[in-house]
Design an enzyme around this catalytic site. Structure first.
Site, PDB file in Angstrom:
ATOM      1  N   GLY A 212       0.834  -1.198   0.000  1.00  0.00           N
ATOM      2  CA  GLY A 212       0.000   0.000   0.000  1.00  0.00           C
ATOM      3  C   GLY A 212       0.861   1.236   0.000  1.00  0.00           C
ATOM      4  O   GLY A 212       0.771   2.085   0.888  1.00  0.00           O
TER       5      GLY A 212
ATOM      6  N   ASN B 148      -3.074  -6.581  -5.536  1.00  0.00           N
ATOM      7  CA  ASN B 148      -3.830  -6.793  -4.307  1.00  0.00           C
ATOM      8  C   ASN B 148      -3.004  -7.733  -3.428  1.00  0.00           C
ATOM      9  O   ASN B 148      -3.019  -8.951  -3.606  1.00  0.00           O
ATOM     10  CB  ASN B 148      -5.193  -7.405  -4.626  1.00  0.00           C
TER      11      ASN B 148
ATOM     12  N   CYS C 192       2.669   0.910   6.159  1.00  0.00           N
ATOM     13  CA  CYS C 192       2.650   2.282   6.662  1.00  0.00           C
ATOM     14  C   CYS C 192       1.258   2.894   6.556  1.00  0.00           C
ATOM     15  O   CYS C 192       0.697   2.994   5.458  1.00  0.00           O
ATOM     16  CB  CYS C 192       3.652   3.136   5.876  1.00  0.00           C
TER      17      CYS C 192
ATOM     18  N   THR D  21       6.742   9.349   4.498  1.00  0.00           N
ATOM     19  CA  THR D  21       5.501   8.996   3.806  1.00  0.00           C
ATOM     20  C   THR D  21       4.571  10.205   3.779  1.00  0.00           C
ATOM     21  O   THR D  21       4.619  11.076   4.664  1.00  0.00           O
ATOM     22  CB  THR D  21       4.785   7.825   4.498  1.00  0.00           C
ATOM     23  N   GLU D  22       3.706  10.252   2.778  1.00  0.00           N
ATOM     24  CA  GLU D  22       2.751  11.366   2.677  1.00  0.00           C
ATOM     25  C   GLU D  22       1.826  11.412   3.887  1.00  0.00           C
ATOM     26  O   GLU D  22       1.516  12.484   4.425  1.00  0.00           O
ATOM     27  CB  GLU D  22       1.943  11.243   1.382  1.00  0.00           C
TER      28      GLU D  22
ATOM     29  N   GLU E 141       0.457  -1.262  -4.834  1.00  0.00           N
ATOM     30  CA  GLU E 141      -0.665  -0.352  -4.595  1.00  0.00           C
ATOM     31  C   GLU E 141      -1.863  -0.839  -5.405  1.00  0.00           C
ATOM     32  O   GLU E 141      -1.731  -1.161  -6.586  1.00  0.00           O
ATOM     33  CB  GLU E 141      -0.272   1.066  -5.004  1.00  0.00           C
ATOM     34  N   ILE E 142      -3.033  -0.883  -4.769  1.00  0.00           N
ATOM     35  CA  ILE E 142      -4.216  -1.431  -5.421  1.00  0.00           C
ATOM     36  C   ILE E 142      -4.959  -0.398  -6.271  1.00  0.00           C
ATOM     37  O   ILE E 142      -5.678  -0.748  -7.190  1.00  0.00           O
ATOM     38  CB  ILE E 142      -5.167  -2.057  -4.372  1.00  0.00           C
TER      39      ILE E 142
ATOM     40  N   ASP F 250      -5.250   1.350   6.033  1.00  0.00           N
ATOM     41  CA  ASP F 250      -6.650   1.674   6.309  1.00  0.00           C
ATOM     42  C   ASP F 250      -7.046   1.026   7.636  1.00  0.00           C
ATOM     43  O   ASP F 250      -6.929  -0.192   7.793  1.00  0.00           O
ATOM     44  CB  ASP F 250      -7.524   1.116   5.175  1.00  0.00           C
TER      45      ASP F 250
END
Length: 283
Positions: free
Chosen positions: A101, A159, A179, A257-258, A124-125, A182
């Site tokens: 992710g 995924n 990181c 990370t953002e 990343e999905i 969700d």
């Protein structure tokens, strides 16, 4: 008469130009808008290898392609017919670090110069977020063509909850980063959390003994959940805090990370825990 292009068309035109022109300008996030989360249980249109040996990494890490002649293998298409199929192009080294992710790629970009001899992959999905990271890596490579920086990072759409063993062999990885995942606050949504008893067994499968899982979140309940599930798994032990704080990757993960930067701006808390993959017991 056709009117001026709408916002969606403008975004599509921008992303197409990024890929086709090979520009060195970093992509702008506003042209890669997408929902914050994707349902991991949905049937997304994904491409994945049948086995790790079938995965061709050459387009993600072209600077590490091995100097070899392509092999041709024959396999039956039907009972009475054989076809020729090129084998995957080999790299000089394997992917060893995975950011599950990876979002907009901040951690990948920061880790690239810190681990210059290691191949790092973001998974990343979300389609457009994946495109953003790929375009970002492409631009950074052009900007740093004289130093060969950022050749060791790549990003693919996948995924991880379903297909990580399709990409990685047993014991292939040395580091996994999780990181700001969700949190899935509702109890009925906990099955979608990226850390669970079942998924931890998959992480143990693809990690080599001594490999590390890095976790960080700003949600204390989720932090407690991840610690509980990793500590309960027989293949992992929690790394002591003094060793954790001495790890350079932890320092980078906290700040680059953002999501981490957003938490910093909002003066929120960050909860970190890392776990070591143990040796398997003898049979």
């Amino acid at each position: 008469m056709t009117g001026p292009p709408n916002k969606r068309q403008k975004r599509e035109d921008y992303r197409r130009a990024q890929r086709e022109t090979g520009t060195s300008e970093l992509p702008q996030k506003r042209f890669y808008r997408q929902r914050a989360h994707a349902n991991p249980f949905s049937d997304h249109h994904l491409v994945y290898p049948t086995t790790p040996q079938d995965m061709d990494w050459s387009s993600y890490f072209p600077a590490f392609v091995a100097d070899q002649q392509p092999n041709i293998v024959s396999e039956p298409a039907e009972a009475t017919e054989a076809v020729s199929k090129p084998s995957p192009t080999k790299l000089t080294k394997d992917v060893e670090v995975v950011d599950i992710g990876c979002g907009f790629g901040g951690l990948l970009v920061a880790l690239a110069p810190a681990l210059p001899d290691t191949l790092l992959l973001g998974m990343e999905i979300r389609t457009q977020v994946t495109e953003y990271v790929q375009d970002r890596i492409r631009a950074l490579r052009i900007q740093n063509a004289d130093t060969n920086l950022y050749q060791n990072i790549g990003c693919l759409r996948a995924n991880t909850m379903k297909f990580s063993p399709n990409f990685f062999r047993k014991g292939q990885l040395s580091k996994i980063f999780i990181c700001f995942p969700d949190p899935h606050f509702k109890h009925r949504k906990h099955k979608a959390r990226i850390v669970s008893t079942t998924l931890n067994s998959e992480y143990a499968y693809v990690l080599k003994p001594g490999g590390i899982v890095y976790t960080i979140t700003d949600v204390e309940d989720l932090h407690d959940w991840m610690v509980q599930h990793f500590e309960a798994h027989l293949s992992f032990e929690r790394v002591p805090e003094e060793e954790q704080e001495a790890d350079t990757c932890v320092k980078i993960m906290r700040t680059e990370t953002e999501e981490g930067k957003k938490v910093e701006r909002n003066k929120g808390q960050k909860f970190v825990a890392i776990f070591r993959r143990l040796e398997d017991p003898p049979w």
